[in-house]
Design a protein around this motif. Structure first.
Motif, short mmCIF file in Angstrom:
data_model
loop_
_atom_site.label_atom_id
_atom_site.label_comp_id
_atom_site.label_asym_id
_atom_site.label_seq_id
_atom_site.Cartn_x
_atom_site.Cartn_y
_atom_site.Cartn_z
N ILE A 2 6.78 1.25 0.18
CA ILE A 2 6.05 0.92 1.32
C ILE A 2 6.36 -0.66 1.63
O ILE A 2 6.70 -1.45 0.97
CB ILE A 2 4.33 0.89 0.88
CG1 ILE A 2 4.20 2.08 0.30
CG2 ILE A 2 3.74 0.13 2.18
CD1 ILE A 2 2.65 2.07 -0.51
N SER A 4 5.22 -3.59 4.24
CA SER A 4 4.17 -4.27 4.97
C SER A 4 4.82 -5.41 5.95
O SER A 4 5.77 -6.02 5.79
CB SER A 4 3.42 -5.10 4.11
OG SER A 4 2.20 -5.52 4.70
N HIS A 29 1.82 -0.82 8.32
CA HIS A 29 2.79 -0.32 7.16
C HIS A 29 3.59 0.81 7.20
O HIS A 29 3.34 1.65 8.22
CB HIS A 29 1.98 0.04 5.67
CG HIS A 29 1.01 -1.21 5.34
ND1 HIS A 29 0.01 -1.68 5.99
CD2 HIS A 29 1.64 -2.49 4.41
CE1 HIS A 29 -0.60 -2.77 5.50
NE2 HIS A 29 0.36 -3.00 4.62
N ARG A 30 4.88 0.81 6.85
CA ARG A 30 5.68 1.95 7.15
C ARG A 30 6.20 2.31 5.52
O ARG A 30 6.69 1.54 4.72
CB ARG A 30 6.87 1.62 7.86
CG ARG A 30 6.30 1.34 9.32
CD ARG A 30 6.15 2.71 10.05
NE ARG A 30 5.68 2.17 11.36
CZ ARG A 30 6.36 1.92 12.53
NH1 ARG A 30 7.80 2.23 12.65
NH2 ARG A 30 5.56 1.93 13.87
N ASN A 31 6.40 3.92 5.59
CA ASN A 31 7.23 4.34 4.29
C ASN A 31 8.50 4.38 4.68
O ASN A 31 8.69 5.17 5.51
CB ASN A 31 6.55 5.72 3.88
CG ASN A 31 5.08 5.47 3.06
OD1 ASN A 31 4.83 4.37 2.49
ND2 ASN A 31 4.14 6.48 3.55
N ASP A 67 2.42 -2.33 -2.73
CA ASP A 67 1.96 -1.35 -3.71
C ASP A 67 0.91 -0.58 -2.74
O ASP A 67 0.55 -1.25 -1.71
CB ASP A 67 1.87 -1.22 -4.99
CG ASP A 67 0.72 -2.32 -5.32
OD1 ASP A 67 -0.10 -2.59 -4.43
OD2 ASP A 67 0.65 -2.84 -6.48
N SER A 68 0.59 0.60 -3.18
CA SER A 68 -0.42 1.04 -2.44
C SER A 68 -2.02 0.51 -2.49
O SER A 68 -2.55 0.35 -1.42
CB SER A 68 -0.74 2.73 -2.92
OG SER A 68 -1.00 2.74 -4.14
N LYS A 71 -1.43 -2.31 -0.03
CA LYS A 71 -1.65 -1.82 1.53
C LYS A 71 -2.90 -1.55 2.00
O LYS A 71 -3.43 -1.66 3.03
CB LYS A 71 -0.89 -0.49 1.38
CG LYS A 71 -0.83 0.24 2.72
CD LYS A 71 -0.23 1.69 2.73
CE LYS A 71 -0.39 2.43 3.83
NZ LYS A 71 -0.04 3.70 3.75
#
Length: 109
Positions: A2, A4, A29-31, A67-68, A71
């Motif tokens: 991830i 940011s 955010h982009r994966n 991390d999630s 995010k």
């Protein structure tokens, strides 16, 4: 991984020197695949990209892995990305914030 993206306007060309959005946070955010993220970050914890609009305004986009949990925290306080999602797309595709004319030149080479 991830990534940011945080948008700020460090150079303000308004008559009063104030960006009306300065009191808010702007995150997206982009994966992305881990290898792509590592290439973009160039071994650093974060990268900063600057775009000069040519009229006294300038935007900065800082990119860092999160991390999630982080995010979710950022998404709760984010006011979106002020319509500048194209900057994220450009960073991910070209490694910098490019104008449409710069992209056309690259495509014609």
């Amino acid at each position: 991984m991830i990534l940011s993206f945080e948008l700020t306007m460090p150079n303000v060309g308004s008559w009063n020197g104030v960006w009306t959005g300065a009191d808010r946070k702007y995150y997206k955010h982009r994966n992305v695949p881990k290898q792509k993220a590592l290439e973009l970050l160039e071994g650093e914890f974060f990268q900063s990209f600057y775009y000069d609009f040519g009229d006294g305004w300038g935007a900065r986009v800082e990119v860092m892995p999160v991390d999630s949990r982080e995010k979710r925290k950022r998404e709760k306080v984010s006011a979106g990305f002020y319509g500048y999602d194209w900057m994220i797309d450009s960073i991910l595709k070209y490694g910098d914030i490019l104008t449409k004319s710069q992209i056309k030149k690259l495509q014609n080479q």
